[in-house]
Design a protein around this motif. Structure first.
Motif, PDB file in Angstrom:
ATOM      1  N   ARG A 231       0.844  -1.197   0.000  1.00  0.00           N
ATOM      2  CA  ARG A 231       0.000   0.000   0.000  1.00  0.00           C
ATOM      3  C   ARG A 231       0.876   1.242   0.000  1.00  0.00           C
ATOM      4  O   ARG A 231       1.857   1.316   0.751  1.00  0.00           O
ATOM      5  CB  ARG A 231      -0.904  -0.004   1.229  1.00  0.00           C
ATOM      6  N   ARG A 232       0.534   2.206  -0.832  1.00  0.00           N
ATOM      7  CA  ARG A 232       1.305   3.442  -0.934  1.00  0.00           C
ATOM      8  C   ARG A 232       0.393   4.639  -0.685  1.00  0.00           C
ATOM      9  O   ARG A 232      -0.508   4.871  -1.482  1.00  0.00           O
ATOM     10  CB  ARG A 232       1.963   3.535  -2.313  1.00  0.00           C
ATOM     11  N   PRO A 233       0.618   5.439   0.370  1.00  0.00           N
ATOM     12  CA  PRO A 233       1.615   5.214   1.433  1.00  0.00           C
ATOM     13  C   PRO A 233       1.193   4.085   2.359  1.00  0.00           C
ATOM     14  O   PRO A 233       0.000   3.799   2.482  1.00  0.00           O
ATOM     15  CB  PRO A 233       1.641   6.548   2.170  1.00  0.00           C
ATOM     16  N   PRO A 234       2.145   3.422   3.025  1.00  0.00           N
ATOM     17  CA  PRO A 234       1.802   2.291   3.896  1.00  0.00           C
ATOM     18  C   PRO A 234       1.038   2.740   5.132  1.00  0.00           C
ATOM     19  O   PRO A 234       1.154   3.887   5.573  1.00  0.00           O
ATOM     20  CB  PRO A 234       3.177   1.714   4.267  1.00  0.00           C
ATOM     21  N   LEU A 235       0.245   1.819   5.666  1.00  0.00           N
ATOM     22  CA  LEU A 235      -0.482   2.053   6.908  1.00  0.00           C
ATOM     23  C   LEU A 235       0.147   1.222   8.020  1.00  0.00           C
ATOM     24  O   LEU A 235       0.650   0.131   7.788  1.00  0.00           O
ATOM     25  CB  LEU A 235      -1.954   1.663   6.749  1.00  0.00           C
ATOM     26  N   ALA A 236       0.128   1.730   9.209  1.00  0.00           N
ATOM     27  CA  ALA A 236       0.646   0.982  10.352  1.00  0.00           C
ATOM     28  C   ALA A 236      -0.506   0.720  11.324  1.00  0.00           C
ATOM     29  O   ALA A 236      -1.396   1.561  11.487  1.00  0.00           O
ATOM     30  CB  ALA A 236       1.758   1.770  11.035  1.00  0.00           C
ATOM     31  N   PRO A 237      -0.531  -0.443  11.947  1.00  0.00           N
ATOM     32  CA  PRO A 237       0.429  -1.539  11.825  1.00  0.00           C
ATOM     33  C   PRO A 237       0.003  -2.478  10.688  1.00  0.00           C
ATOM     34  O   PRO A 237      -1.031  -3.149  10.780  1.00  0.00           O
ATOM     35  CB  PRO A 237       0.339  -2.233  13.169  1.00  0.00           C
ATOM     36  N   SER A 238       0.779  -2.549   9.641  1.00  0.00           N
ATOM     37  CA  SER A 238       0.393  -3.307   8.460  1.00  0.00           C
ATOM     38  C   SER A 238       0.748  -4.784   8.612  1.00  0.00           C
ATOM     39  O   SER A 238       1.776  -5.130   9.194  1.00  0.00           O
ATOM     40  CB  SER A 238       1.096  -2.742   7.224  1.00  0.00           C
ATOM     41  N   ALA A 239      -0.116  -5.619   8.057  1.00  0.00           N
ATOM     42  CA  ALA A 239       0.153  -7.053   8.058  1.00  0.00           C
ATOM     43  C   ALA A 239       1.088  -7.462   6.932  1.00  0.00           C
ATOM     44  O   ALA A 239       1.524  -8.613   6.886  1.00  0.00           O
ATOM     45  CB  ALA A 239      -1.164  -7.829   7.936  1.00  0.00           C
ATOM     46  N   ARG A 570      -8.762  -4.009  10.370  1.00  0.00           N
ATOM     47  CA  ARG A 570      -7.890  -4.791  11.245  1.00  0.00           C
ATOM     48  C   ARG A 570      -8.450  -6.202  11.414  1.00  0.00           C
ATOM     49  O   ARG A 570      -9.670  -6.396  11.480  1.00  0.00           O
ATOM     50  CB  ARG A 570      -7.785  -4.148  12.631  1.00  0.00           C
ATOM     51  N   MET A 571      -7.558  -7.164  11.526  1.00  0.00           N
ATOM     52  CA  MET A 571      -7.937  -8.524  11.909  1.00  0.00           C
ATOM     53  C   MET A 571      -6.749  -9.139  12.624  1.00  0.00           C
ATOM     54  O   MET A 571      -5.588  -8.847  12.295  1.00  0.00           O
ATOM     55  CB  MET A 571      -8.331  -9.353  10.686  1.00  0.00           C
ATOM     56  N   GLY A 572      -7.012  -9.962  13.623  1.00  0.00           N
ATOM     57  CA  GLY A 572      -5.943 -10.603  14.370  1.00  0.00           C
ATOM     58  C   GLY A 572      -6.121 -12.105  14.398  1.00  0.00           C
ATOM     59  O   GLY A 572      -6.903 -12.687  13.651  1.00  0.00           O
ATOM     60  N   GLY A 573      -5.392 -12.747  15.297  1.00  0.00           N
ATOM     61  CA  GLY A 573      -5.469 -14.187  15.436  1.00  0.00           C
ATOM     62  C   GLY A 573      -4.377 -14.903  14.654  1.00  0.00           C
ATOM     63  O   GLY A 573      -3.667 -14.312  13.834  1.00  0.00           O
ATOM     64  N   THR A 574      -4.246 -16.193  14.911  1.00  0.00           N
ATOM     65  CA  THR A 574      -3.263 -16.970  14.155  1.00  0.00           C
ATOM     66  C   THR A 574      -3.646 -17.063  12.674  1.00  0.00           C
ATOM     67  O   THR A 574      -2.807 -17.415  11.845  1.00  0.00           O
ATOM     68  CB  THR A 574      -3.096 -18.379  14.747  1.00  0.00           C
ATOM     69  N   SER A 575      -4.905 -16.719  12.349  1.00  0.00           N
ATOM     70  CA  SER A 575      -5.292 -16.617  10.939  1.00  0.00           C
ATOM     71  C   SER A 575      -4.481 -15.557  10.216  1.00  0.00           C
ATOM     72  O   SER A 575      -4.309 -15.627   8.989  1.00  0.00           O
ATOM     73  CB  SER A 575      -6.779 -16.276  10.818  1.00  0.00           C
ATOM     74  N   VAL A 576      -3.990 -14.542  10.948  1.00  0.00           N
ATOM     75  CA  VAL A 576      -3.139 -13.503  10.369  1.00  0.00           C
ATOM     76  C   VAL A 576      -1.669 -13.892  10.482  1.00  0.00           C
ATOM     77  O   VAL A 576      -0.878 -13.690   9.555  1.00  0.00           O
ATOM     78  CB  VAL A 576      -3.401 -12.150  11.053  1.00  0.00           C
ATOM     79  N   ALA A 577      -1.294 -14.473  11.618  1.00  0.00           N
ATOM     80  CA  ALA A 577       0.098 -14.869  11.803  1.00  0.00           C
ATOM     81  C   ALA A 577       0.553 -15.850  10.726  1.00  0.00           C
ATOM     82  O   ALA A 577       1.682 -15.756  10.221  1.00  0.00           O
ATOM     83  CB  ALA A 577       0.280 -15.491  13.189  1.00  0.00           C
ATOM     84  N   ALA A 578      -0.324 -16.802  10.351  1.00  0.00           N
ATOM     85  CA  ALA A 578       0.074 -17.809   9.368  1.00  0.00           C
ATOM     86  C   ALA A 578       0.429 -17.185   8.017  1.00  0.00           C
ATOM     87  O   ALA A 578       1.490 -17.493   7.450  1.00  0.00           O
ATOM     88  CB  ALA A 578      -1.029 -18.859   9.219  1.00  0.00           C
ATOM     89  N   PRO A 579      -0.398 -16.299   7.421  1.00  0.00           N
ATOM     90  CA  PRO A 579       0.010 -15.705   6.149  1.00  0.00           C
ATOM     91  C   PRO A 579       1.190 -14.741   6.267  1.00  0.00           C
ATOM     92  O   PRO A 579       1.930 -14.545   5.300  1.00  0.00           O
ATOM     93  CB  PRO A 579      -1.249 -15.004   5.647  1.00  0.00           C
ATOM     94  N   VAL A 580       1.371 -14.110   7.443  1.00  0.00           N
ATOM     95  CA  VAL A 580       2.567 -13.289   7.635  1.00  0.00           C
ATOM     96  C   VAL A 580       3.812 -14.166   7.476  1.00  0.00           C
ATOM     97  O   VAL A 580       4.765 -13.813   6.770  1.00  0.00           O
ATOM     98  CB  VAL A 580       2.554 -12.608   9.016  1.00  0.00           C
ATOM     99  N   ALA A 581       3.810 -15.321   8.136  1.00  0.00           N
ATOM    100  CA  ALA A 581       4.938 -16.239   8.016  1.00  0.00           C
ATOM    101  C   ALA A 581       5.033 -16.830   6.615  1.00  0.00           C
ATOM    102  O   ALA A 581       6.130 -16.941   6.046  1.00  0.00           O
ATOM    103  CB  ALA A 581       4.802 -17.349   9.054  1.00  0.00           C
TER     104      ALA A 581
END
Length: 612
Positions: A231-239, A570-581
């Motif tokens: 995303r330009r400009p980036p947003l924080a906290p970005s996934a 925003r969304m959290g959970g290991t559902s987000v952690a998995a695609p980050v990794a």
């Protein structure tokens, strides 16, 4: 509650999937009354028995194999007419029933495969999830913004509702290929309502609802985190990263598996649909880029199951990764790590070791007003050389006789089946699987008392037993905000939470399993699931990597795309952690090389550095 409730004496038990057993014994009463299943999907091992079942039933049109089943795999998806599924399951030991849904027989639409890429991509990225705003600019080419990177989208839940949808090759759901998505994106540019107008015409109501409520669409957030354009400009906290990376240029495949159908309370999950989706991903990726590595993220989960890698879907994924060294599957660890922090009497699992002659009790609480069937699974593993001799009985509110391995005991409400305590031996009777299945408390089939159901356990054998108990997830939550999920409220002789809180799909040998951490301090989130702390080696779960999923303890979630292009949620959970990794790993694979063997992904990817 006025019916006469009485237990029958114990009798021999059928050696089959207990959820299928319950569905058959209740006449599919857990299905919506207006939509009794005509076809039932099975996830089953392939081989001589598979071939024999197909040969026997295919000629009469009673069974069909999914056309997406690769020819060289050990597991596949088989659709069987409901009246023949008992015989098919009997002839296919190890098969598991999946959630029934509408199926077009025979599946005769052509397989739609993309053309081979002119320039081979460095990696192909896919997600198997729920939802998908496929017109979103995050999934386009950076240099060619009018073209999507999606090779295909398979919405498995619904039949085609509009001419733009393509007939499903597998006989269920609906598909869009890349050129069709490009045409729909062009149409959205001229629609007064933009992308939302096209989603309305396509019948994607869940996307419209998520947008109206300002909520994330699960698959859209996951796929953007996994491989969306920066995303330009980036947003924080970005996934996702602030600059485009290899994943942002990768071809994409998206599969949306069906949610639990409203009114369906059989306890079955969409395990066959997930495997079919994985086969679909492989077919499209192989056609487009036959040499490229494939990274597939699955941010879905289950509460119950054996949790030792022996479930049908886990064995099928392990088999597929063993046969396809280019395939990496990333799984979310689960979000049940904190299920007892808020209320210690609301657990979803219990476990412990029973010495010879030892007894234990579990108090399983049914919620008032629950219109769904409820299921409590028990798994006992022998720690010595003898078969586990675990005896079970209902102590309260309606006492039953004791049930031994390969026996069952039925509770009748009048002439209708109200409960079944079922026990069977697996792996040559080295493992005992038992299940207490209960009819609803409320609703048209309501006949059982709410409150605590006390189950007694006794180790009648000469050697210690390792015992786990797990409650099956109760979805959909019909009566929200009133709870319907049954919970383990107490244990004597076992310990609440001691069976581990891992996702029931994430205990296989080869996929990479990801837990959730916070950006602020790098520590685990309170909810991230934890491995089982004890037990034989085959039951010791693992988390291979930790990746960020929350900004901080009081700032949950990370930012990624909402339903429409340019929006964010925003969304959290290991559902987000998995695609980050998984994005990190896709970028690593895009640089070239693969691990020397499919069981060396952990060493090859060095995931401990992800949380730094």
């Amino acid at each position: 509650m006025s019916q006469d409730l009485r237990w029958r004496p114990p009798a021999p038990a059928e050696a089959r999937d207990p959820y299928l057993d319950w569905s058959l014994a209740t006449g599919w009463a857990g299905q919506p009354p207006s939509r009794l299943p005509l076809w039932v999907p099975l996830l089953a091992p392939r081989g001589a028995a598979w071939d024999a079942v197909l040969d026997r039933h295919r000629a009469e049109g009673h069974a069909f194999a999914s056309p997406w089943n690769p020819p060289d795999t050990g597991w596949g998806v088989l659709w069987v007419r409901a009246e023949h599924v008992a015989a098919a399951a009997r002839d296919l030991p190890g098969s598991e029933m999946s959630q029934p849904q509408a199926f077009q027989s025979p599946p005769d639409a052509p397989l739609r495969l993309p053309a081979r890429a002119r320039k081979a991509p460095a990696v192909v990225v896919a997600a198997i999830d729920r939802g998908g705003a496929v017109l979103n600019d995050a999934f386009a080419h950076r240099a060619r913004p009018k073209e999507t990177r999606l090779l295909g989208f398979w919405d498995q839940a619904e039949r085609p509702t509009q001419d733009a949808w393509l007939r499903p090759s597998a006989g269920y759901g609906r598909e869009l290929d890349g050129p069709t998505i490009d045409a729909l994106r062009e149409r959205a540019r001229h629609d007064p309502q933009g992308e939302l107008g096209v989603y309305r015409d396509l019948g994607l109501r869940e996307l419209l609802l998520a947008h109206a409520l300002g909520q994330p669409d699960h698959a859209t957030h996951v796929l953007d985190t996994l491989a969306g354009l920066s995303r330009r400009p980036p947003l924080a906290p970005s996934a996702k990263p602030s600059d485009d990376d290899a994943a942002a240029g990768a071809p994409l495949v998206l599969v949306s598996v069906p949610p639990s159908r409203m009114g369906q309370s059989t306890g079955t999950a969409t395990v066959a649909q997930v495997l079919d989706g994985l086969h679909y991903v492989l077919a499209l990726a192989d056609a487009h880029a036959p040499e490229a590595p494939i990274v597939v993220n699955i941010s879905l989960g289950l509460l119950a199951g054996p949790h030792d890698g022996s479930s049908a879907l886990e064995r099928a994924i392990d088999d597929l990764m063993q046969r396809r060294p280019r395939l990496l599957v990333a799984l979310a660890a689960g979000n049940n790590g904190g299920d007892r922090l808020i209320d210690p009497g609301k657990g979803t699992n219990a476990g412990g070791r029973l010495a010879p002659g030892a007894e234990a009790t579990l108090t399983w609480r049914l919620q008032p007003g629950d219109p769904t069937d409820s299921f409590l699974e028990l798994w006992a593993h022998a720690l010595g050389k003898t078969a586990p001799d675990l005896r079970l009985r209902v102590i309260a509110p309606l006492p039953s006789e004791e049930v031994a391995m390969n026996r069952q005991c039925d509770l009748l409400a009048g002439e209708a089946l109200a409960a079944r305590l079922h026990s069977q031996g697996l792996d040559g009777d080295r493992t005992l699987r038992a299940q207490l299945s209960l009819a609803p408390v409320a609703g048209p089939r309501g006949c059982l008392p709410a409150g605590g159901w006390v189950l007694g356990l006794r180790n009648a054998g000469p050697e210690p037993l390792d015992v786990d108990a797990r409650v099956q997830g109760d979805l959909p939550r019909w009566t929200e905000p009133e709870p319907v999920q049954s919970v383990l409220a107490g244990a004597v002789g076992l310990e609440l939470g001691a069976a581990g809180s891992m996702n029931g799909l994430a205990t296989g040998a080869l996929p990479m399993v990801v837990g959730a951490a916070r950006v602020s301090d790098g520590r685990d989130t309170l909810y991230t699931s934890q491995p089982k702390p004890r037990g034989p080696a085959r039951q010791r779960h693992r988390i291979d990597a930790r990746a960020t999923a929350d900004e901080g303890a009081f700032a949950p979630g990370l930012v990624a795309s909402g339903v429409t292009s340019g929006s964010w949620v925003r969304m959290g959970g290991t559902s987000v952690a998995a695609p980050v990794a998984a994005r990190h790993w896709a970028n690593r694979l895009a640089k070239g090389q693969l691990p020397e063997a499919p069981d060396q992904w952990l060493l090859f990817l060095q995931p401990p550095k992800l949380a730094e």
